[in-house]
Motif scaffolding. Sequence first.
Motif, mmCIF file in Angstrom:
data_model
loop_
_atom_site.group_PDB
_atom_site.id
_atom_site.type_symbol
_atom_site.label_atom_id
_atom_site.label_comp_id
_atom_site.label_asym_id
_atom_site.label_seq_id
_atom_site.Cartn_x
_atom_site.Cartn_y
_atom_site.Cartn_z
ATOM 1 N N SER A 1 0.827 -1.195 0.000
ATOM 2 C CA SER A 1 0.000 0.000 0.000
ATOM 3 C C SER A 1 0.863 1.248 0.000
ATOM 4 O O SER A 1 1.962 1.269 0.565
ATOM 5 C CB SER A 1 -0.934 0.011 1.219
ATOM 6 O OG SER A 1 -0.183 -0.006 2.415
ATOM 7 N N GLY A 2 0.362 2.282 -0.662
ATOM 8 C CA GLY A 2 1.064 3.551 -0.733
ATOM 9 C C GLY A 2 0.305 4.530 -1.602
ATOM 10 O O GLY A 2 -0.772 4.220 -2.122
ATOM 11 N N VAL A 3 0.856 5.713 -1.764
ATOM 12 C CA VAL A 3 0.210 6.773 -2.540
ATOM 13 C C VAL A 3 0.874 6.858 -3.917
ATOM 14 O O VAL A 3 2.099 6.812 -4.030
ATOM 15 C CB VAL A 3 0.317 8.125 -1.810
ATOM 16 C CG1 VAL A 3 -0.212 9.257 -2.689
ATOM 17 C CG2 VAL A 3 -0.468 8.072 -0.509
ATOM 18 N N VAL A 4 0.024 6.972 -4.971
ATOM 19 C CA VAL A 4 0.537 7.147 -6.331
ATOM 20 C C VAL A 4 1.036 8.586 -6.452
ATOM 21 O O VAL A 4 0.252 9.524 -6.564
ATOM 22 C CB VAL A 4 -0.549 6.853 -7.384
ATOM 23 C CG1 VAL A 4 0.004 7.038 -8.791
ATOM 24 C CG2 VAL A 4 -1.097 5.447 -7.207
ATOM 25 N N VAL A 5 2.349 8.744 -6.413
ATOM 26 C CA VAL A 5 2.925 10.082 -6.361
ATOM 27 C C VAL A 5 3.331 10.618 -7.729
ATOM 28 O O VAL A 5 3.510 11.820 -7.902
ATOM 29 C CB VAL A 5 4.142 10.104 -5.427
ATOM 30 C CG1 VAL A 5 3.736 9.829 -3.997
ATOM 31 C CG2 VAL A 5 5.200 9.100 -5.885
ATOM 32 N N GLU A 6 3.467 9.720 -8.737
ATOM 33 C CA GLU A 6 3.925 10.206 -10.042
ATOM 34 C C GLU A 6 3.549 9.208 -11.133
ATOM 35 O O GLU A 6 3.488 7.996 -10.897
ATOM 36 C CB GLU A 6 5.443 10.412 -10.028
ATOM 37 C CG GLU A 6 5.973 11.139 -11.260
ATOM 38 C CD GLU A 6 7.470 11.432 -11.153
ATOM 39 O OE1 GLU A 6 8.005 12.071 -12.062
ATOM 40 O OE2 GLU A 6 8.089 11.022 -10.144
ATOM 41 N N ILE A 7 3.264 9.750 -12.329
ATOM 42 C CA ILE A 7 2.986 8.942 -13.515
ATOM 43 C C ILE A 7 4.110 9.216 -14.515
ATOM 44 O O ILE A 7 4.306 10.346 -14.951
ATOM 45 C CB ILE A 7 1.625 9.282 -14.130
ATOM 46 C CG1 ILE A 7 0.498 9.014 -13.122
ATOM 47 C CG2 ILE A 7 1.386 8.481 -15.411
ATOM 48 C CD1 ILE A 7 -0.859 9.476 -13.591
ATOM 49 N N ILE A 8 4.850 8.138 -14.858
ATOM 50 C CA ILE A 8 5.984 8.280 -15.770
ATOM 51 C C ILE A 8 5.755 7.353 -16.955
ATOM 52 O O ILE A 8 5.847 6.127 -16.822
ATOM 53 C CB ILE A 8 7.314 7.939 -15.087
ATOM 54 C CG1 ILE A 8 7.516 8.810 -13.838
ATOM 55 C CG2 ILE A 8 8.476 8.118 -16.054
ATOM 56 C CD1 ILE A 8 8.750 8.463 -13.059
ATOM 57 N N GLY A 9 5.460 7.931 -18.138
ATOM 58 C CA GLY A 9 5.210 7.098 -19.308
ATOM 59 C C GLY A 9 4.049 6.152 -19.052
ATOM 60 O O GLY A 9 2.932 6.574 -18.737
ATOM 61 N N SER A 10 4.296 4.847 -19.157
ATOM 62 C CA SER A 10 3.279 3.829 -18.916
ATOM 63 C C SER A 10 3.457 3.184 -17.550
ATOM 64 O O SER A 10 3.137 2.014 -17.366
ATOM 65 C CB SER A 10 3.329 2.760 -20.018
ATOM 66 O OG SER A 10 2.956 3.303 -21.258
ATOM 67 N N SER A 11 3.964 3.923 -16.586
ATOM 68 C CA SER A 11 4.180 3.397 -15.240
ATOM 69 C C SER A 11 3.697 4.394 -14.198
ATOM 70 O O SER A 11 3.557 5.588 -14.462
ATOM 71 C CB SER A 11 5.671 3.108 -15.009
ATOM 72 O OG SER A 11 6.156 2.191 -15.948
ATOM 73 N N ILE A 12 3.429 3.849 -12.993
ATOM 74 C CA ILE A 12 3.087 4.694 -11.856
ATOM 75 C C ILE A 12 4.074 4.398 -10.732
ATOM 76 O O ILE A 12 4.543 3.270 -10.580
ATOM 77 C CB ILE A 12 1.651 4.448 -11.356
ATOM 78 C CG1 ILE A 12 1.452 2.980 -10.919
ATOM 79 C CG2 ILE A 12 0.633 4.835 -12.413
ATOM 80 C CD1 ILE A 12 0.104 2.709 -10.284
ATOM 81 N N LYS A 13 4.412 5.440 -9.961
ATOM 82 C CA LYS A 13 5.297 5.282 -8.810
ATOM 83 C C LYS A 13 4.447 5.359 -7.548
ATOM 84 O O LYS A 13 3.683 6.303 -7.366
ATOM 85 C CB LYS A 13 6.372 6.368 -8.819
ATOM 86 C CG LYS A 13 7.348 6.253 -9.997
ATOM 87 C CD LYS A 13 8.397 7.357 -9.976
ATOM 88 C CE LYS A 13 9.356 7.193 -8.832
ATOM 89 N NZ LYS A 13 10.458 8.187 -8.888
ATOM 90 N N VAL A 14 4.583 4.340 -6.704
ATOM 91 C CA VAL A 14 3.789 4.239 -5.474
ATOM 92 C C VAL A 14 4.740 4.328 -4.287
ATOM 93 O O VAL A 14 5.652 3.505 -4.134
ATOM 94 C CB VAL A 14 2.994 2.926 -5.434
ATOM 95 C CG1 VAL A 14 2.139 2.873 -4.170
ATOM 96 C CG2 VAL A 14 2.115 2.790 -6.675
ATOM 97 N N ARG A 15 4.507 5.342 -3.432
ATOM 98 C CA ARG A 15 5.359 5.557 -2.261
ATOM 99 C C ARG A 15 4.646 5.054 -1.014
ATOM 100 O O ARG A 15 3.540 5.508 -0.697
ATOM 101 C CB ARG A 15 5.709 7.027 -2.104
ATOM 102 C CG ARG A 15 6.630 7.315 -0.896
ATOM 103 C CD ARG A 15 6.887 8.802 -0.739
ATOM 104 N NE ARG A 15 7.536 9.355 -1.930
ATOM 105 C CZ ARG A 15 7.786 10.645 -2.088
ATOM 106 N NH1 ARG A 15 7.437 11.509 -1.134
ATOM 107 N NH2 ARG A 15 8.367 11.077 -3.196
ATOM 108 N N PRO A 16 5.229 4.094 -0.274
ATOM 109 C CA PRO A 16 4.627 3.615 0.974
ATOM 110 C C PRO A 16 4.928 4.563 2.122
ATOM 111 O O PRO A 16 5.749 5.480 2.003
ATOM 112 C CB PRO A 16 5.293 2.252 1.174
ATOM 113 C CG PRO A 16 6.654 2.441 0.572
ATOM 114 C CD PRO A 16 6.472 3.376 -0.601
ATOM 115 N N VAL A 17 4.293 4.324 3.262
ATOM 116 C CA VAL A 17 4.569 5.136 4.453
ATOM 117 C C VAL A 17 6.014 4.931 4.895
ATOM 118 O O VAL A 17 6.720 5.877 5.239
ATOM 119 C CB VAL A 17 3.601 4.762 5.598
ATOM 120 C CG1 VAL A 17 3.917 5.559 6.853
ATOM 121 C CG2 VAL A 17 2.172 5.004 5.165
ATOM 122 N N GLU A 18 6.445 3.677 4.852
ATOM 123 C CA GLU A 18 7.823 3.348 5.165
ATOM 124 C C GLU A 18 8.340 2.391 4.105
ATOM 125 O O GLU A 18 7.621 1.522 3.647
ATOM 126 C CB GLU A 18 7.940 2.697 6.555
ATOM 127 C CG GLU A 18 7.538 3.618 7.698
ATOM 128 C CD GLU A 18 7.688 2.928 9.050
ATOM 129 O OE1 GLU A 18 8.004 1.730 9.061
ATOM 130 O OE2 GLU A 18 7.469 3.585 10.080
#
Length: 212
Positions: free
Chosen positions: A59-76
């Motif tokens: 689980s985490g927040v979708v912080v960025e969309i790069i091309g055909s990918s998403i970056k998900v940042r967890p709490v830790e």
Amino acid sequence: MSSPTQSEPINEATPSSSKPAAITTPDFSGIPQPIGEFAGRADFPQCAHGAHVDIQGFSGVVVEIIGSSIKVRPVEGITQRFNVHRLKALYGPTIIRPEPEVAEEPVTPKVTVTPRAERPRTAPKPEPVEEESEKPARVYIDSPDFTVPVLLINEYARQPDFPKCAYGKHVDIEGYTGVVVELVKGSLKIHSPAGITRSYNADVLRKNYGKI
């Protein structure tokens, strides 16, 4: 079921002309939503930008969309990158196409001409034929009850009368929750509160989750 990871090949083609700005301060409040609630939408992945999501336990927040990918940042921990097309294939809605109708060809009745000199013969009476038992009609639950407790699909896949025992039940399959609204040809149709319907093969569910 395999989950998408950052080791998978990533297609860098941009799915949309507009690119949302990267989020530097993500909001982790609220319960993470299953990624399937977003992967089935037409505007995915843009609709998931800034959302608190759950991808098979990560689980985490979708912080960025790069091309055909998403970056998900967890709490830790370490921020992970997921391929959009892979997420759509794994968690998008199952499209059920209707079977094509086959038009029946008209049957031309045979006409038998009886000669005048011959007396018409009495046709033998046909023997009665037992009618085949009618197949049970498909029953679809139009108004599923999402207020009943949610149980893991394992609780039903272990039972000998599966999938019948799961009909009408509120189940959880690796984060995707919904009510089993219909049983069709060895498959379970599961309708989520968000209005998404997925189809799962009963034999696969029994194999993966029916072990005691």
